[in-house]
Motif scaffolding. Structure first.
Motif, PDB file in Angstrom:
ATOM      1  N   LEU A 191       0.859  -1.194   0.000  1.00 49.44           N
ATOM      2  CA  LEU A 191       0.000   0.000   0.000  1.00 49.44           C
ATOM      3  C   LEU A 191       0.889   1.235   0.000  1.00 49.44           C
ATOM      4  O   LEU A 191       1.818   1.342   0.800  1.00 49.44           O
ATOM      5  CB  LEU A 191      -0.886   0.009   1.257  1.00 49.44           C
ATOM      6  CG  LEU A 191      -1.768   1.243   1.455  1.00 49.44           C
ATOM      7  CD1 LEU A 191      -2.915   1.267   0.439  1.00 49.44           C
ATOM      8  CD2 LEU A 191      -2.330   1.291   2.881  1.00 49.44           C
ATOM      9  N   ALA A 192       0.601   2.153  -0.939  1.00 57.12           N
ATOM     10  CA  ALA A 192       1.306   3.444  -0.957  1.00 57.12           C
ATOM     11  C   ALA A 192       0.249   4.531  -1.099  1.00 57.12           C
ATOM     12  O   ALA A 192      -0.492   4.545  -2.086  1.00 57.12           O
ATOM     13  CB  ALA A 192       2.297   3.503  -2.116  1.00 57.12           C
ATOM     14  N   ASP A 250       2.995   5.678 -10.782  1.00 60.14           N
ATOM     15  CA  ASP A 250       3.806   5.227  -9.642  1.00 60.14           C
ATOM     16  C   ASP A 250       3.643   3.727  -9.429  1.00 60.14           C
ATOM     17  O   ASP A 250       4.603   3.016  -9.146  1.00 60.14           O
ATOM     18  CB  ASP A 250       3.391   5.983  -8.371  1.00 60.14           C
ATOM     19  CG  ASP A 250       3.561   7.482  -8.542  1.00 60.14           C
ATOM     20  OD1 ASP A 250       4.708   7.915  -8.701  1.00 60.14           O
ATOM     21  OD2 ASP A 250       2.549   8.207  -8.537  1.00 60.14           O
ATOM     22  N   LEU A 251       2.394   3.277  -9.569  1.00 62.98           N
ATOM     23  CA  LEU A 251       2.122   1.841  -9.431  1.00 62.98           C
ATOM     24  C   LEU A 251       2.926   1.059 -10.468  1.00 62.98           C
ATOM     25  O   LEU A 251       3.666   0.125 -10.133  1.00 62.98           O
ATOM     26  CB  LEU A 251       0.613   1.609  -9.604  1.00 62.98           C
ATOM     27  CG  LEU A 251       0.051   0.180  -9.575  1.00 62.98           C
ATOM     28  CD1 LEU A 251      -1.445   0.229  -9.315  1.00 62.98           C
ATOM     29  CD2 LEU A 251       0.299  -0.586 -10.852  1.00 62.98           C
ATOM     30  N   LYS A 252       2.788   1.470 -11.737  1.00 70.59           N
ATOM     31  CA  LYS A 252       3.441   0.705 -12.813  1.00 70.59           C
ATOM     32  C   LYS A 252       4.962   0.746 -12.671  1.00 70.59           C
ATOM     33  O   LYS A 252       5.640  -0.284 -12.818  1.00 70.59           O
ATOM     34  CB  LYS A 252       3.032   1.256 -14.190  1.00 70.59           C
ATOM     35  CG  LYS A 252       1.625   0.863 -14.594  1.00 70.59           C
ATOM     36  CD  LYS A 252       1.336   1.204 -16.052  1.00 70.59           C
ATOM     37  CE  LYS A 252       1.993   0.224 -17.011  1.00 70.59           C
ATOM     38  NZ  LYS A 252       1.574   0.464 -18.414  1.00 70.59           N
ATOM     39  N   ALA A 253       5.490   1.915 -12.362  1.00 69.74           N
ATOM     40  CA  ALA A 253       6.949   2.043 -12.289  1.00 69.74           C
ATOM     41  C   ALA A 253       7.502   1.242 -11.111  1.00 69.74           C
ATOM     42  O   ALA A 253       8.509   0.535 -11.241  1.00 69.74           O
ATOM     43  CB  ALA A 253       7.335   3.515 -12.157  1.00 69.74           C
ATOM     44  N   THR A 254       6.818   1.320  -9.965  1.00 71.08           N
ATOM     45  CA  THR A 254       7.340   0.628  -8.783  1.00 71.08           C
ATOM     46  C   THR A 254       7.276  -0.885  -8.974  1.00 71.08           C
ATOM     47  O   THR A 254       8.240  -1.604  -8.675  1.00 71.08           O
ATOM     48  CB  THR A 254       6.544   1.038  -7.519  1.00 71.08           C
ATOM     49  OG1 THR A 254       6.453   2.459  -7.482  1.00 71.08           O
ATOM     50  CG2 THR A 254       7.220   0.532  -6.250  1.00 71.08           C
ATOM     51  N   LEU A 255       6.139  -1.379  -9.477  1.00 67.98           N
ATOM     52  CA  LEU A 255       6.007  -2.829  -9.625  1.00 67.98           C
ATOM     53  C   LEU A 255       6.924  -3.375 -10.723  1.00 67.98           C
ATOM     54  O   LEU A 255       7.468  -4.470 -10.597  1.00 67.98           O
ATOM     55  CB  LEU A 255       4.539  -3.218  -9.853  1.00 67.98           C
ATOM     56  CG  LEU A 255       3.638  -2.983  -8.623  1.00 67.98           C
ATOM     57  CD1 LEU A 255       2.180  -3.337  -8.938  1.00 67.98           C
ATOM     58  CD2 LEU A 255       4.122  -3.784  -7.410  1.00 67.98           C
ATOM     59  N   GLY A 309      -2.364  -9.015  -8.012  1.00 73.13           N
ATOM     60  CA  GLY A 309      -3.442  -8.105  -8.384  1.00 73.13           C
ATOM     61  C   GLY A 309      -3.077  -6.737  -7.846  1.00 73.13           C
ATOM     62  O   GLY A 309      -2.380  -6.621  -6.840  1.00 73.13           O
ATOM     63  N   CYS A 310      -3.540  -5.679  -8.516  1.00 72.87           N
ATOM     64  CA  CYS A 310      -3.162  -4.334  -8.074  1.00 72.87           C
ATOM     65  C   CYS A 310      -4.180  -3.307  -8.561  1.00 72.87           C
ATOM     66  O   CYS A 310      -5.120  -3.641  -9.285  1.00 72.87           O
ATOM     67  CB  CYS A 310      -1.771  -3.977  -8.614  1.00 72.87           C
ATOM     68  SG  CYS A 310      -1.651  -4.071 -10.420  1.00 72.87           S
ATOM     69  N   GLY A 311      -3.984  -2.069  -8.169  1.00 73.70           N
ATOM     70  CA  GLY A 311      -4.863  -1.017  -8.662  1.00 73.70           C
ATOM     71  C   GLY A 311      -4.731   0.242  -7.831  1.00 73.70           C
ATOM     72  O   GLY A 311      -3.987   0.282  -6.846  1.00 73.70           O
ATOM     73  N   MET A 312      -5.476   1.282  -8.268  1.00 76.44           N
ATOM     74  CA  MET A 312      -5.517   2.523  -7.500  1.00 76.44           C
ATOM     75  C   MET A 312      -6.552   2.352  -6.394  1.00 76.44           C
ATOM     76  O   MET A 312      -7.685   1.915  -6.654  1.00 76.44           O
ATOM     77  CB  MET A 312      -5.912   3.702  -8.407  1.00 76.44           C
ATOM     78  CG  MET A 312      -4.947   3.954  -9.560  1.00 76.44           C
ATOM     79  SD  MET A 312      -3.227   4.157  -9.018  1.00 76.44           S
ATOM     80  CE  MET A 312      -3.332   5.697  -8.088  1.00 76.44           C
ATOM     81  N   VAL A 313      -6.171   2.675  -5.163  1.00 77.01           N
ATOM     82  CA  VAL A 313      -7.065   2.464  -4.021  1.00 77.01           C
ATOM     83  C   VAL A 313      -8.388   3.208  -4.259  1.00 77.01           C
ATOM     84  O   VAL A 313      -8.394   4.404  -4.588  1.00 77.01           O
ATOM     85  CB  VAL A 313      -6.406   2.955  -2.714  1.00 77.01           C
ATOM     86  CG1 VAL A 313      -7.340   2.744  -1.523  1.00 77.01           C
ATOM     87  CG2 VAL A 313      -5.076   2.241  -2.484  1.00 77.01           C
ATOM     88  N   HIS A 314      -9.493   2.480  -4.127  1.00 75.87           N
ATOM     89  CA  HIS A 314     -10.824   3.071  -4.353  1.00 75.87           C
ATOM     90  C   HIS A 314     -11.069   4.168  -3.314  1.00 75.87           C
ATOM     91  O   HIS A 314     -10.796   3.960  -2.127  1.00 75.87           O
ATOM     92  CB  HIS A 314     -11.887   1.976  -4.229  1.00 75.87           C
ATOM     93  CG  HIS A 314     -13.202   2.363  -4.802  1.00 75.87           C
ATOM     94  ND1 HIS A 314     -13.989   3.358  -4.268  1.00 75.87           N
ATOM     95  CD2 HIS A 314     -13.868   1.903  -5.896  1.00 75.87           C
ATOM     96  CE1 HIS A 314     -15.093   3.487  -4.982  1.00 75.87           C
ATOM     97  NE2 HIS A 314     -15.047   2.612  -5.991  1.00 75.87           N
ATOM     98  N   PRO A 315     -11.586   5.329  -3.735  1.00 74.89           N
ATOM     99  CA  PRO A 315     -11.813   6.413  -2.764  1.00 74.89           C
ATOM    100  C   PRO A 315     -12.691   5.980  -1.581  1.00 74.89           C
ATOM    101  O   PRO A 315     -12.479   6.442  -0.454  1.00 74.89           O
ATOM    102  CB  PRO A 315     -12.522   7.505  -3.583  1.00 74.89           C
ATOM    103  CG  PRO A 315     -12.230   7.189  -5.007  1.00 74.89           C
ATOM    104  CD  PRO A 315     -11.928   5.723  -5.103  1.00 74.89           C
ATOM    105  N   TRP A 349      -1.986   3.555  -4.361  1.00 80.98           N
ATOM    106  CA  TRP A 349      -2.113   2.298  -5.088  1.00 80.98           C
ATOM    107  C   TRP A 349      -1.815   1.142  -4.145  1.00 80.98           C
ATOM    108  O   TRP A 349      -1.216   1.343  -3.075  1.00 80.98           O
ATOM    109  CB  TRP A 349      -1.200   2.274  -6.308  1.00 80.98           C
ATOM    110  CG  TRP A 349       0.268   2.481  -6.051  1.00 80.98           C
ATOM    111  CD1 TRP A 349       0.933   3.672  -6.026  1.00 80.98           C
ATOM    112  CD2 TRP A 349       1.244   1.466  -5.777  1.00 80.98           C
ATOM    113  NE1 TRP A 349       2.261   3.466  -5.749  1.00 80.98           N
ATOM    114  CE2 TRP A 349       2.487   2.116  -5.601  1.00 80.98           C
ATOM    115  CE3 TRP A 349       1.195   0.086  -5.679  1.00 80.98           C
ATOM    116  CZ2 TRP A 349       3.660   1.416  -5.321  1.00 80.98           C
ATOM    117  CZ3 TRP A 349       2.362  -0.607  -5.402  1.00 80.98           C
ATOM    118  CH2 TRP A 349       3.581   0.062  -5.230  1.00 80.98           C
ATOM    119  N   ALA A 350      -2.266  -0.029  -4.547  1.00 75.26           N
ATOM    120  CA  ALA A 350      -2.095  -1.200  -3.683  1.00 75.26           C
ATOM    121  C   ALA A 350      -1.851  -2.417  -4.554  1.00 75.26           C
ATOM    122  O   ALA A 350      -2.128  -2.409  -5.753  1.00 75.26           O
ATOM    123  CB  ALA A 350      -3.345  -1.417  -2.823  1.00 75.26           C
TER     124      ALA A 350
END
Ligand code: DAH
Length: 358
Positions: A228-229, A238-243, A298-304, A320-321
């Motif tokens: 979780l970030a 950020d998600l794509k680059a970090t993973l 599995g990953c994605g942008m944290v839902h609001p 993202w998580a």
């Protein structure tokens, strides 16, 4: 030492020779038994000397004294030293006899994968967090934006520990609901956010439980690592680059990755990350079902809604998580065709992969 001619003294000569073979506690207790002030055999013999006939006193006293000095010298020679091989041979001990093999332990492949994964994220500034394996419905599902009628709540998937009438203790003022064995590590996202203000950068290893049959690709208990970030201005890049960076560190800089769209209630948009199969390097083999790819997370942008449920201002913060299967990663690393090799406690696996020697 030469025999003294006094049988009661000469029968101690065997013990004198044996001092060289003793170690540690045995050595010390023998010293006390012979020379100790209270119970020492030689101490007692010496005490008797003055009571003897004057004719005997001199030569007997001298013999006891010589014996005592010989013992003192023998113990002195041994202080802080192991017995020498020649001394052991003298009393019939053979150090060349094969010893008993000891068991050598090894890290389990999943433990190793978890440690390696955590290490990479730690170097990127992530902290390690953990949470309990028994959660309630709110933390495991509803705070994560699962609808009330989501099929994952079905008792066919979830192992419930308490019935619907028994209200568990909620966290952060929210209702708890039934207790269950967590089905994923995602509830620790909520626990992390409830524990303090953003930003958050954590990875969360742990075991999770599902009412699944034990077959080649399912286990009722298996390991996950959540990530979780959350901060201001965090986006999909950020998600794509970090993973992607993670995959290149964990596998190799040349390993291909691909992101596919997916669905999870707690992320929007959601995706899955595949890495090039490490066995066939993309050409297709039975382990990757001829696709050339292995799904690892599995990953994605944290839902609001998830941010709001955990008390985070969703207007200001985004994040993202991910949820990774270190078992999958280990299977890919070692070319294992069946997840049961990892979770059935078979020592032959550790012997082969971990270097354990028995
Ligand atoms: N919790 C999901 C599962 O067990 C995995 C997962 C997917 C976790 C996407 C995440 C995520 O944090 O963003 O299937």
């Amino acid at each position: 030492m030469e025999p003294t001619g006094y049988p009661e003294l000469d029968h101690l000569l065997g013990r004198l020779a044996a001092v060289a073979t003793l170690a540690d506690e045995a050595l010390e207790s023998e010293r006390i038994a012979l020379l100790g002030r209270k119970q020492g055999v030689l101490t007692a013999l010496l005490k008797r000397v003055p009571e003897l006939d004057p004719a005997e006193r001199k030569s007997y006293g001298a013999a006891v004294n010589r014996l005592k000095q010989a013992f003192e010298a023998a113990f002195e020679a041994r202080s802080g030293q192991e017995p020498k091989e020649s001394q052991l041979a003298a009393v019939g001990l053979d150090l060349t006899m094969p010893g008993r093999r000891r068991w050598v332990g090894a890290e389990h492949p999943v433990t190793k994968a978890v440690a390696d994964i955590c290490e990479i994220f730690k170097s990127l500034g992530f902290a390690i967090a953990v949470g309990p394996e028994v959660e309630d419905e709110w933390l495991n599902f509803f705070a994560l934006n699962f609808p009330e009628n989501h099929p994952a709540l079905d008792s066919h998937d979830t192992l419930f520990l308490s019935g619907p009438t028994e209200a568990a203790q909620g966290v952060g003022g929210a209702p708890g609901g039934r207790l269950l064995l967590r089905t994923h590590t995602s509830p620790v996202q909520i626990r992390t956010m409830l524990a303090g203000p953003p930003p958050y950068r954590v990875v969360i290893p742990g075991m999770v439980y599902r009412n699944d049959p034990f077959d080649p690709s399912h286990a009722p208990a298996f390991a996950q690592i959540e990530g979780l970030a959350v901060d201001e201005g965090i986006g999909l890049v950020d998600l794509k680059a970090t993973l992607t960076h993670f995959v290149h560190r964990f596998f190799s800089p040349a390993t291909k990755v691909r992101f596919r769209p997916s669905y999870f209630p707690f992320t929007e948009p959601s995706g899955e990350l595949d890495v090039e199969c490490q066995l066939c390097h993309g050409s297709g083999c039975p382990a990757c079902k001829q696709t050339g790819w292995m799904e690892i997370l599995g990953c994605g942008m944290v839902h609001p809604n998830v941010l709001v449920n955990a008390g985070v201002d969703a207007e200001r913060y985004s994040g993202w998580a991910f949820g990774m299967g270190p078992g999958r990663v280990a299977m890919n690393r070692y070319g294992l065709p069946d997840i049961r090799y990892l979770y059935s406690g078979d020592m032959r696996l550790l012997r082969q992969l971990g270097g354990a020697d028995r």
